[in-house]
Design an enzyme around this catalytic site. Structure first.
Site, short mmCIF file in Angstrom:
data_model
loop_
_atom_site.label_atom_id
_atom_site.label_comp_id
_atom_site.label_asym_id
_atom_site.label_seq_id
_atom_site.Cartn_x
_atom_site.Cartn_y
_atom_site.Cartn_z
N ASP A 30 -23.00 50.94 30.36
CA ASP A 30 -23.93 51.32 29.16
C ASP A 30 -25.37 50.80 29.12
OD1 ASP A 30 -22.85 48.76 28.92
OD2 ASP A 30 -22.85 48.92 26.68
N ASN A 71 -24.13 42.78 24.38
CA ASN A 71 -23.99 41.19 23.63
C ASN A 71 -25.26 40.75 23.87
OD1 ASN A 71 -21.13 41.08 22.64
ND2 ASN A 71 -20.91 41.73 24.72
N ALA A 90 -26.16 28.97 30.48
CA ALA A 90 -27.15 28.53 29.30
C ALA A 90 -26.35 28.91 28.03
CB ALA A 90 -28.57 29.34 29.23
N HIS A 147 -16.05 41.07 27.53
CA HIS A 147 -15.24 41.98 26.61
C HIS A 147 -14.45 40.96 25.88
CE1 HIS A 147 -15.34 46.23 27.52
NE2 HIS A 147 -16.14 45.81 28.51
N ASP A 178 -9.14 45.90 22.67
CA ASP A 178 -10.22 46.39 23.06
C ASP A 178 -10.04 47.80 23.21
OD1 ASP A 178 -12.70 45.07 25.22
OD2 ASP A 178 -12.08 47.31 25.35
#
Ligand SMILES: *[C@@H]1O[C@H](CO)[C@@H](O)[C@H](O)[C@H]1NC(C)=O
Ligand SMILES: *[C@@H]1O[C@H](CO)[C@@H](O)[C@H](O)[C@H]1NC(C)=O
Length: 431
Positions: A351, A331, A310, A17, A117
């Protein structure tokens, strides 16, 4: 030079977030005139993971402030992710208000806008009290925002379903979600069955979002034209300003951080689009039996490299990467789209199921593992589908087409660029 404009930024310090919020603020800071100060309120732990380690890399217009995360003084937090979220929510908004006071004294200037947010819905009261705009940032996709926005209609529709099996019906009554099943919906929508602090928070958010000056997303209109049109009618402004990753207004490209050797390993791969990149984000570890099944399925690929971290956007950009196996957090999906890499989805919570349904059935840029969990057969099947064969070819074409649209959106005169300019205008209004 003195500070002429002071903007408060309130982060939700969990999952992925705070980082995309900071990415947005970095773009805004880079595009703002000198004398603009962004005060970034976040928990100390989250702050230490998202800000660059060296002071010189940091944007001078952005100043981080620690916010109490709810863990009692002197104690070390040992609970689960969701328990940490609960503690933090309990400490809000007092923790933010305290930090804002400090920042206002520091800057010698009151805050004239709150970018937060979207989960931090109480910011609409803080903003109203101060007579300043509230600009919530929804860190996920427009499809999940739409699902939440239609909570009442969904609950009514579920009541009308006769049997459990009917929950496999699709949400034909919501613009743009006609391929999504009831069973894909975030559990937080069903507050009665899940009265968790997060679910309560999200439902409060849904009630209060219409009071905002603008709802902002790290996405682009062209990926969800129907949803965009619909949500524009629900909010004062609905601004898609992404993908941040492709935006030319990004202050500084992320440094070549290859401390785990991923990029140099990719360089040694000779076949284009042959590498399977697997990551489940910052919160999730799949159950052991699924990891074993995944490993067995991958044995057909002969070799691999395991790392603890990574540089995802750079890995996905590499020509040798052929598919992204992911939990389908927004994302990750957006980064994959931005790089034109197809997806194999194993969603876990929130989600992620809605996103993965959109990936497979609406955008047609990837597949979900059959049955929703990794077993050897379903995983091999998904890998074959995407890496070889005609279906994979079509998927690759679709994701490349979407990548072009994403690039167009953040280009000169693109929809996201225009909406970003509007956002700058909104946050620059002096009291
Ligand atoms: C935020 O984290 C960075 C990096 O660890 C650190 O240098 C900085 O002092 C922290 N800021 C605050 C306010 O905690
Ligand atoms: C956002 O972009 C769309 C597409 O270009 C445009 O129609 C809309 O007017 C923009 N919104 C604002 C507030 O500038």
């Amino acid at each position: 030079m003195g500070i002429h404009l002071h903007i408060g930024v309130l982060a939700f310090p969990f999952g992925t977030h705070a980082a995309p919020l900071l990415a947005l603020v970095e773009r805004l800071a880079a595009a703002s005139p000198p004398g603009t100060r962004f005060s970034f309120f976040n928990s100390a732990i989250s702050n230490s993971t998202i800000f660059p380690e060296s002071e010189s890399d940091a944007n001078k217009n952005i100043k981080a402030y620690d916010v109490f995360d709810g863990t009692p003084e002197g104690e070390v937090f040992r609970g689960t992710h969701f328990e940490a979220v609960g503690l933090f929510i309990k400490a809000s908004p007092g923790n933010f208000e305290n930090a804002i006071e400090v920042a206002e004294v520091d800057a010698g200037l009151k805050i004239s806008c709150l970018i937060t947010d979207a989960f931090l819905w109480f910011a609409c009261d803080l903003a109203e009290k101060r007579g300043v705009p509230w600009v919530p940032f929804w860190t996920a996709a427009s499809c999940s925002l739409s699902a939440h926005a239609y909570t009442d209609e969904i609950l009514k529709a579920v009541e009308g379903l006769k049997e459990k099996a009917d929950q496999e019906q699709t949400l034909t009554f919501i613009p743009g979600l006609s391929k999504v099943h009831f069973t894909d919906l975030p559990p937080e929508i069903f507050l009665d069955q899940n009265p968790t602090p997060l679910a309560i928070t999200i439902n409060n958010m849904v009630q209060n979002l219409p009071r905002s000056t603008a709802v902002v997303l790290n996405s682009f209109e062209e990926i969800d034209p129907l949803i965009t049109k619909d949500l524009k009618s629900k909010f004062q402004h609905f601004l898609n300003v992404g993908p941040s990753l492709l935006s030319t207004t990004t202050a500084s490209p992320s440094p070549d951080n290859d401390k785990t050797g991923c990029l140099s390993w990719l360089e040694t791969q000779t076949r284009p689009k042959s590498v399977v990149y697997i990551s489940f984000g910052t919160v999730i570890t799949p159950p052991e039996n699924e990891l074993a099944a995944l490993a067995e399925a991958l044995e057909t690929c002969e070799y691999g490299k395991m790392v603890s971290w990574a540089p995802q956007a750079r890995v996905l950009e590499h020509g040798s990467v052929g598919v992204f196996v992911t939990h389908c957090g927004w994302n990750s999906v957006l980064e994959s789209v931005s790089r034109g890499v197809p997806l194999i989805c194993r969603p876990f919570f929130g989600d992620q199921k809605v996103n993965s349904r959109m990936v497979e059935d609406t955008w047609k840029i990837g597949v979900r593992v059959e049955g929703g969990v990794f077993d050897k057969t379903s995983t091999v099947e998904a890998l074959r589908c995407v890496m070889t064969g005609e279906a994979g070819e079509a998927i690759r074409e679709n994701v490349c087409r979407l990548k072009e649209k994403a690039a167009g959106a953040v280009g000169l005169e693109g929809s996201s660029s225009k909406n970003f300019t509007k956002l700058l205008e909104i946050i620059s209004v002096q009291k």
